[in-house]
Design an enzyme around this catalytic site. Structure first.
Site, short mmCIF file in Angstrom:
data_model
loop_
_atom_site.label_atom_id
_atom_site.label_comp_id
_atom_site.label_asym_id
_atom_site.label_seq_id
_atom_site.Cartn_x
_atom_site.Cartn_y
_atom_site.Cartn_z
N ARG A 115 0.80 -1.22 0.00
CA ARG A 115 0.00 0.00 0.00
C ARG A 115 0.84 1.28 0.00
O ARG A 115 0.31 2.37 -0.11
CB ARG A 115 -0.96 -0.02 1.21
CG ARG A 115 -2.10 -1.00 1.04
CD ARG A 115 -2.85 -1.24 2.34
NE ARG A 115 -2.16 -2.20 3.20
CZ ARG A 115 -2.58 -2.57 4.42
NH1 ARG A 115 -3.66 -2.02 4.93
NH2 ARG A 115 -1.91 -3.46 5.12
N ALA A 156 36.83 36.73 -1.08
CA ALA A 156 35.70 36.28 -1.89
C ALA A 156 36.19 35.51 -3.11
O ALA A 156 37.18 35.89 -3.74
CB ALA A 156 34.88 37.47 -2.34
#
Ligand code: UD1
Ligand code: CA
Length: 458
Positions: free
Chosen positions: A18, A385
């Protein structure tokens, strides 16, 4: 402490048709934990030994739960819950245990307390004890039949239940949690037949057999046991998950955690959140995560096996897996910390920074757009960065070492294996392939030339 003379058998061989899934049902998850893992946790808390009857998708089950594999018993054909116990019985007997608990692998909300309760009921003199629940609608669950004085007569499966024969439906159902006196019950176990609508050997028939033989059978009815029923469909899985989620959040609130948007906060059953931690939903804190007092988790984060020490903070939209933030460290918004990322005290990782198997030393920073893999960064270093540690050459992974106080200029590629010494400087835009000594300036990029008059015509 688990009881030495008690063994537990988890029935987990079924397919779970199920669920409409290729995964065996017991591997479906609730708050990030498999149903089998949750049931095994409750069983291990009470019984010194745990066996698991496996069959459907056994290799998948083994892969997901290698720690249970020693206790696996293979049921090649799933001929019913009674057959599953028969298959395990040799090992039950060989264990020398006096009592055998039986748990269904599809009951993720089962707790050690309830299992312990059932064991004590059985030990107090019952040959067979089982747990029941009263539901508003008994649905597909096995019905408990009682006599005029409330004495248990047996269990009839939903498929076989007929009010004309069995009496009106009382909606008292079998949860599937049993405790057997091993010596008393073994003859009955091997007398089961499949003369029923499903053509299966039902463990539930043991109840009627034992009653008929005059043995002592106890049906323990607990008010809170409706949550212990098996999960058979996606809807029941979602209900169980929501119930556990809201219980955990309520318990954390009661203990003193600060929780915002409680309805959208998910904390897994193994996670620990200390009173005084602050969490904002929606977010998910899963696995063995630990969030200390004073630590914060912002909205839209997912943490799995992550550790936040006191005062650490994970800002919005961050994703952490097996990562640790020491006291005062911060990550995000939009940080991705993969296994082995360690931010030491007061270190900081900003947006769009990914870390894997890397240590950021005390107070060090990587504030924007960076990948740090297999890297060790000393205290107070600053990673500009766009810095990338090129840790993979297509075959092997290599290490990058950055010393304390070093400064890596923006848009640097560090081609590992490579090291940058303490207090060294790396010029922006460099591709560093050779180590930079302590205190030196390393610069590796083409020189700029300015050609007069070659710009745009005015
Ligand atoms: C079972 C009970 C029912 C009870 C319900 C509670 C029986 C016959 N019925 O029904 O009375 O109300 O649980 O949730 O026991 N399994 C095996 N091998 C098999 C068959 C099943 O290991 O051959 C395992 C399944 O994987 C599952 C558990 O046993 O984890 C229960 O089986 P399931 O088919 O879900 O039983 P229910 O029909 O729900
Ligand atoms: Ca079931």
């Amino acid at each position: 402490m688990p009881h030495q003379n008690t063994i537990a058998v988890i029935l987990a061989a079924g397919k779970g048709t199920r669920m409409h899934s290729d995964k065996p049902k017991v591997l479906q998850t609730v708050l990030g934990e498999t149903m089998l893992g949750l049931v095994a946790g409750a069983a291990q808390a009470v019984a010194a030994q745990v066996l698991t009857v496996v069959g459907h998708g056994v290799e998948m089950v083994r892969k997901a739960h290698p720690e249970l594999a020693e206790g696996f018993v293979l049921q090649e054909k799933q001929l019913g819950t009674g057959h599953a116990l028969q298959v395990a019985w040799d090992r039950v007997r060989a264990s020398g245990a006096s009592h055998c608990l039986v748990l269904n692998g599809d009951t993720p909300l089962v707790t050690p307390e309830v299992v312990e309760d059932l064991l004590q009921t059985c030990r107090a003199g019952a040959d067979l004890a089982f747990l029941t629940a009263v539901l508003p609608d008994a649905g597909a669950f096995g019905r408990v039949l009682r006599g005029p004085d409330g004495e248990v007569l047996g269990i009839v499966e939903a498929k076989d239940y007929d009010p004309a024969t069995h009496g009106p439906d009382t909606c008292e159902v079998n949860t599937g949690l049993f405790c057997l006196n091993v010596a008393a019950m073994e003859n009955f176990l091997f007398s089961l037949t499949n003369a029923n609508r499903a053509g299966e050997l039902y463990i539930t028939d043991l109840v009627g057999f034992a009653v008929e033989a005059g043995l002592s059978v106890h049906a323990l009815r607990r008010d809170d046991s409706s949550g212990l029923l098996g999960v058979n469909s996606p809807l029941e899985l979602a209900d169980a998950e929501e119930r556990l989620r809201s219980d955990i959040v309520s318990r954390l609130l009661a203990s003193g955690c600060l929780i915002h948007q409680r309805a959208s906060v998910v904390v897994g059953p193994r996670a620990e959140v200390e009173p005084g931690a602050e969490i904002t939903g929606p977010c998910r804190i899963l696995g063995a995560s630990r969030i200390a007092r004073g630590a914060k988790v912002g909205a839209f984060c997912q943490l799995t096996d992550a550790v936040l020490e006191p005062g650490a903070e994970v800002r919005e939209f961050s994703h952490l897996e097996s990562a640790t933030l020491q006291a005062g460290a911060t990550a995000g918004p939009y940080a991705r910390l993969r296994p082995g990322a360690l931010l030491m005290e007061d270190a900081r990782v900003g947006n769009f920074v990914e870390m894997k198997k890397s240590v950021l030393g005390k107070g060090a920073k990587a504030s924007h757009l960076t990948y740090l893999g297999d890297a060790s960064i000393g205290a107070g270093a600053n990673i500009g960065a766009g810095t990338i540690t090129c840790n993979y050459d297509g075959v092997n992974k290599h290490k990058t070492d950055i010393g304390a106080g070093a400064f890596i200029g923006s848009n640097t590629a560090l081609v590992a294996p490579v090291s940058v010494g303490a207090n060294a400087l790396v010029g922006a835009g460099s591709v560093i392939t050779k180590s930079v000594p302590e205190g030196a300036l390393g610069i590796a990029r083409a020189r700029q030339s300015n050609l007069p008059g070659r710009g745009k015509k005015p």
